[in-house]
Design a protein around this motif. Structure first.
Motif, mmCIF file in Angstrom:
data_model
loop_
_atom_site.group_PDB
_atom_site.id
_atom_site.type_symbol
_atom_site.label_atom_id
_atom_site.label_comp_id
_atom_site.label_asym_id
_atom_site.label_seq_id
_atom_site.Cartn_x
_atom_site.Cartn_y
_atom_site.Cartn_z
ATOM 1 N N PHE A 213 1.053 -1.073 -0.118
ATOM 2 C CA PHE A 213 0.046 -0.004 -0.005
ATOM 3 C C PHE A 213 0.844 1.288 -0.035
ATOM 4 O O PHE A 213 0.517 2.241 -0.547
ATOM 5 C CB PHE A 213 -0.933 0.242 1.119
ATOM 6 C CG PHE A 213 -1.990 -0.808 1.301
ATOM 7 C CD1 PHE A 213 -2.625 -1.328 -0.081
ATOM 8 C CD2 PHE A 213 -2.879 -1.212 2.341
ATOM 9 C CE1 PHE A 213 -3.707 -2.392 -0.112
ATOM 10 C CE2 PHE A 213 -3.733 -2.193 2.232
ATOM 11 C CZ PHE A 213 -4.270 -2.673 1.173
ATOM 12 N N GLU A 214 1.975 1.194 0.765
ATOM 13 C CA GLU A 214 2.837 2.283 0.954
ATOM 14 C C GLU A 214 3.668 2.742 -0.338
ATOM 15 O O GLU A 214 3.788 3.934 -0.746
ATOM 16 C CB GLU A 214 3.864 2.250 1.876
ATOM 17 C CG GLU A 214 3.149 2.455 3.458
ATOM 18 C CD GLU A 214 3.860 2.115 4.613
ATOM 19 O OE1 GLU A 214 5.343 1.808 4.438
ATOM 20 O OE2 GLU A 214 3.669 2.269 5.702
ATOM 21 N N VAL A 215 3.758 1.595 -1.211
ATOM 22 C CA VAL A 215 4.310 1.968 -2.541
ATOM 23 C C VAL A 215 3.480 2.493 -3.486
ATOM 24 O O VAL A 215 3.995 3.565 -3.867
ATOM 25 C CB VAL A 215 4.684 0.606 -3.352
ATOM 26 C CG1 VAL A 215 5.112 0.563 -4.612
ATOM 27 C CG2 VAL A 215 5.787 -0.189 -2.713
ATOM 28 N N ILE A 216 2.116 2.362 -3.357
ATOM 29 C CA ILE A 216 1.243 3.080 -4.227
ATOM 30 C C ILE A 216 0.829 4.301 -3.549
ATOM 31 O O ILE A 216 0.802 5.640 -4.383
ATOM 32 C CB ILE A 216 -0.189 2.220 -4.020
ATOM 33 C CG1 ILE A 216 -0.158 0.778 -4.607
ATOM 34 C CG2 ILE A 216 -1.181 3.077 -4.989
ATOM 35 C CD1 ILE A 216 -1.180 -0.020 -4.615
ATOM 36 N N GLU A 217 0.772 4.650 -2.305
ATOM 37 C CA GLU A 217 0.834 5.743 -1.684
ATOM 38 C C GLU A 217 2.077 6.544 -1.989
ATOM 39 O O GLU A 217 1.560 8.057 -2.515
ATOM 40 C CB GLU A 217 0.752 5.602 -0.296
ATOM 41 C CG GLU A 217 0.685 6.931 0.840
ATOM 42 C CD GLU A 217 0.896 6.577 2.298
ATOM 43 O OE1 GLU A 217 1.135 5.522 2.624
ATOM 44 O OE2 GLU A 217 0.253 7.372 3.092
ATOM 45 N N ALA A 218 3.081 6.384 -1.838
ATOM 46 C CA ALA A 218 4.374 7.226 -2.259
ATOM 47 C C ALA A 218 4.243 7.364 -3.799
ATOM 48 O O ALA A 218 4.657 8.788 -4.168
ATOM 49 C CB ALA A 218 5.533 6.288 -1.841
ATOM 50 N N GLY A 219 3.661 6.667 -4.756
ATOM 51 C CA GLY A 219 3.828 6.924 -5.979
ATOM 52 C C GLY A 219 2.610 8.002 -6.299
ATOM 53 O O GLY A 219 3.155 8.887 -7.135
ATOM 54 N N TRP A 220 1.866 8.195 -5.515
ATOM 55 C CA TRP A 220 0.723 9.192 -6.095
ATOM 56 C C TRP A 220 1.275 10.536 -5.211
ATOM 57 O O TRP A 220 1.398 11.458 -5.838
ATOM 58 C CB TRP A 220 -0.773 8.942 -5.602
ATOM 59 C CG TRP A 220 -1.217 7.754 -6.370
ATOM 60 C CD1 TRP A 220 -1.741 6.519 -6.233
ATOM 61 C CD2 TRP A 220 -1.614 7.889 -7.920
ATOM 62 N NE1 TRP A 220 -2.007 5.765 -7.366
ATOM 63 C CE2 TRP A 220 -1.935 6.604 -8.281
ATOM 64 C CE3 TRP A 220 -1.594 8.903 -8.881
ATOM 65 C CZ2 TRP A 220 -2.491 6.508 -9.562
ATOM 66 C CZ3 TRP A 220 -1.986 8.811 -10.325
ATOM 67 C CH2 TRP A 220 -2.277 7.695 -10.607
ATOM 68 N N LEU A 221 1.793 10.214 -3.923
ATOM 69 C CA LEU A 221 2.070 11.533 -3.155
ATOM 70 C C LEU A 221 3.023 12.299 -3.841
ATOM 71 O O LEU A 221 3.216 13.424 -3.805
ATOM 72 C CB LEU A 221 2.547 11.070 -1.827
ATOM 73 C CG LEU A 221 1.502 10.833 -0.603
ATOM 74 C CD1 LEU A 221 2.270 10.713 0.513
ATOM 75 C CD2 LEU A 221 1.149 12.451 -0.422
ATOM 76 N N PHE A 222 4.243 11.576 -4.209
ATOM 77 C CA PHE A 222 5.555 12.168 -4.939
ATOM 78 C C PHE A 222 5.450 11.940 -6.278
ATOM 79 O O PHE A 222 6.695 12.240 -6.776
ATOM 80 C CB PHE A 222 6.657 11.608 -4.059
ATOM 81 C CG PHE A 222 6.583 11.816 -2.631
ATOM 82 C CD1 PHE A 222 6.666 12.961 -2.062
ATOM 83 C CD2 PHE A 222 6.269 10.726 -1.946
ATOM 84 C CE1 PHE A 222 6.555 13.055 -0.655
ATOM 85 C CE2 PHE A 222 6.348 10.656 -0.410
ATOM 86 C CZ PHE A 222 6.533 11.918 0.097
ATOM 87 N N GLN A 228 11.074 3.787 -9.645
ATOM 88 C CA GLN A 228 11.709 4.980 -8.862
ATOM 89 C C GLN A 228 11.243 4.571 -7.240
ATOM 90 O O GLN A 228 11.565 5.603 -6.487
ATOM 91 C CB GLN A 228 11.233 6.458 -9.215
ATOM 92 C CG GLN A 228 11.611 7.236 -10.600
ATOM 93 C CD GLN A 228 11.023 8.374 -10.761
ATOM 94 O OE1 GLN A 228 9.715 8.518 -10.844
ATOM 95 N NE2 GLN A 228 11.763 9.422 -10.514
ATOM 96 N N ILE A 229 10.689 3.534 -7.011
ATOM 97 C CA ILE A 229 10.262 3.091 -5.389
ATOM 98 C C ILE A 229 10.980 1.988 -5.549
ATOM 99 O O ILE A 229 10.574 0.865 -5.756
ATOM 100 C CB ILE A 229 8.838 2.985 -5.388
ATOM 101 C CG1 ILE A 229 8.111 4.447 -5.836
ATOM 102 C CG2 ILE A 229 8.514 2.790 -3.987
ATOM 103 C CD1 ILE A 229 6.766 4.209 -6.100
ATOM 104 N N GLU A 230 12.241 2.046 -4.493
ATOM 105 C CA GLU A 230 13.076 0.675 -4.120
ATOM 106 C C GLU A 230 12.332 0.206 -2.593
ATOM 107 O O GLU A 230 12.366 1.298 -1.855
ATOM 108 C CB GLU A 230 14.436 1.008 -4.056
ATOM 109 C CG GLU A 230 15.003 -0.396 -3.745
ATOM 110 C CD GLU A 230 16.626 -0.198 -3.515
ATOM 111 O OE1 GLU A 230 17.087 1.110 -3.776
ATOM 112 O OE2 GLU A 230 17.320 -1.316 -3.544
ATOM 113 N N VAL A 231 11.791 -0.789 -2.439
ATOM 114 C CA VAL A 231 11.681 -1.295 -1.019
ATOM 115 C C VAL A 231 12.686 -1.952 -0.462
ATOM 116 O O VAL A 231 13.221 -2.982 -1.051
ATOM 117 C CB VAL A 231 10.570 -2.165 -1.203
ATOM 118 C CG1 VAL A 231 9.918 -2.683 0.286
ATOM 119 C CG2 VAL A 231 9.312 -1.544 -1.586
ATOM 120 N N VAL A 232 13.074 -1.603 0.888
ATOM 121 C CA VAL A 232 14.258 -2.439 1.489
ATOM 122 C C VAL A 232 13.865 -2.720 2.795
ATOM 123 O O VAL A 232 13.186 -1.843 3.558
ATOM 124 C CB VAL A 232 15.416 -1.278 1.425
ATOM 125 C CG1 VAL A 232 16.649 -1.924 2.440
ATOM 126 C CG2 VAL A 232 15.996 -0.888 0.116
#
Ligand SMILES: NC(=O)C1=CN([C@@H]2O[C@H](COP(=O)(O)OP(=O)(O)OC[C@H]3O[C@@H](n4cnc5c(N)ncnc54)[C@H](OP(=O)(O)O)[C@@H]3O)[C@@H](O)[C@H]2O)C=CC1
Ligand SMILES: CC(=O)[C@@H](O)[C@H](O)COP(=O)(O)O
Ligand SMILES: [Mn+2]
Length: 382
Positions: A213-222, A228-232
């Motif tokens: 969910f946070e990947v999608i949230e970050a994608g829209w917010l920023f 451009q979204i790497e999960v670590v």
């Protein structure tokens, strides 16, 4: 003083927000909103003396009227009237789940200052909400710890951003073999290694749906592309996320894991509030980073895929099916391993024909929740 309305006042984020606000003099809590935790709400009403109270469960209003007759009460469809009130300056959305989607829309529509904890709003309606925010010149201020971290790191430097590094705790089952997942109980899943949060997000952290969910949230917010979204995975949970600029520099936001910091930043930025407990590098000793195991945590992979195909708005399906699955898991009606199976089946069954109108999205969310319940009943879990 600004008048603030706290949606989800009785929850984990809501209670933290009240504690912070009460210590300062910038905000007057003009309204609170909750679902059914009447004893906590009564305690808050006595303390805060709000002008407005929203209760999702209308049955409680008569009881509250007896105790506090001068308050103006709202329920269900009238939430929009409360958010629209001209004396509400600032809205914090800390409702959990799909109950938060329309309130986010109304807060932005009525041009309120707006801080968002309810990530589900952006998972389901990211495009609509960010488009409307741009049109109305409203900033969606993130409360979610990772997104607050990215927001703090970017601070005027968005044009140089290469990618974000979204950190994940890995949840309580980071080291558990997948073969053992069928034996996971709700008590085990409710035991987050680092964060003390509401039940729904805690289960989402255990399946790593939260990170999806946070990947999608970050994608829209920023305004990011999926690459451009790497999960670590960072099990110490002190680096709350980081940004990498085009020159290779990385800036991270670090602190002890406590939601009071991102909530305070959302309320007082660019000022910072003093908190006693500080992070010590020497006490921590070392920080670790690893790739997430996408075979074990398939819901993270599914959400990343959903964001890659963001025009299809699969976030709506993920969110609605997950909400029902988490409720059923917490009621011991399905197994931990049923959660991804059911969500995957819902994606297969309903992939097409999702709307891009906020009211239709809300209706489709209800429809998918009903269909998920039917699927669970039909299969009695898998
Ligand atoms: N807790 C945390 O540390 C973090 C939370 N978030 C996000 O913040 C949001 C809130 O999380 P959290 O505080 O943990 O959740 P909680 O479960 O602790 O609190 C949820 C709040 O929403 C209210 N609520 C629930 N259902 C409804 C409904 N149908 N209508 C109106 N109000 C409702 C609850 O009322 P009642 O108490 O009466 O049931 C409660 O006030 C979630 O979206 C979560 O993902 C993000 C990052 C960190
Ligand atoms: C505190 C917060 O923002 C949560 O979303 C937290 O990040 C959950 O942790 P994981 O999902 O990384 O386990
Ligand atoms: Mn988070």
């Amino acid at each position: 003083m600004e008048n603030i309305l706290i949606l989800g006042s009785t929850g984990s984020i809501g209670q933290n927000a009240i504690e912070i606000i009460k210590k300062g003099s910038k905000y007057n809590i003009i309204g609170i909103a909750f679902n059914k935790n009447i004893s906590k709400a009564i305690e808050q009403i006595k303390l805060l003396k709000p002008k407005y109270v929203y209760v999702a469960k209308a049955d409680y209003i008569e009881q509250l009227k007896q105790l506090f007759p001068t308050i103006k009460y709202f329920t269900q469809d009238a939430l929009v009237d409360l958010i629209a009130k001209s004396d509400v300056d600032f809205v914090i959305n800390a409702f959990v789940g799909s109950a938060g989607i329309l309130p986010s829309y109304y807060a932005i529509y009525y041009k309120k200052k707006f801080a968002l904890a309810n990530k589900e709003s952006l998972v389901v309606a990211g495009k609509i909400l960010t488009d409307l925010a741009k049109k109305n010149n409203i900033e969606i201020i993130p409360i979610d710890s990772e997104h607050s971290a990215i927001y703090q790191c970017l601070d005027g430097k968005r044009q140089y951003l290469n990618k974000i590094i979204l950190t994940a705790s890995g949840g309580p089952f980071r080291q558990t073999d997948k073969e053992q997942f069928a034996n996971i109980t709700k008590e085990m899943a409710l035991h987050h290694p680092k964060w003390n949060m509401g039940a729904k997000i805690t289960i989402d952290s255990a399946t790593m749906m939260n990170k999806g969910f946070e990947v999608i949230e970050a994608g829209w917010l920023f305004d990011l592309e999926s690459h451009q979204i790497e999960v670590v995975v960072h099990k110490e949970c002190v680096m709350h996320s980081a940004v990498e600029f085009i020159d290779g520099s990385i800036i991270a936001q670090m602190a002890l894991p406590d939601m009071k910091l991102p909530i305070a930043y959302a309320l007082y930025k660019p000022h910072r509030i003093e908190f006693k407990n500080k992070l010590s590098f020497v006490d921590i000793g070392s920080l670790t980073f690893e790739k997430p195991d996408l075979e074990k945590f398939e819901l993270l992979a599914l959400a990343q895929e959903a964001f890659r195909k963001k025009d299809k708005n699969l976030g709506l399906l993920l969110n609605a099916a997950d909400e029902v699955c988490v409720e059923h898991f917490l009621e011991n009606k399905i197994k931990f391993t049923d959660i991804p199976k059911i969500i995957k089946q819902i994606i297969v069954d309903f992939e097409d024909n999702l709307s891009n109108n906020i009211f239709e999205l809300q209706a489709q969310t209800q429809m998918i929740k009903t269909q998920t319940i039917k699927l669970i009943e039909k299969t009695r879990g898998f």
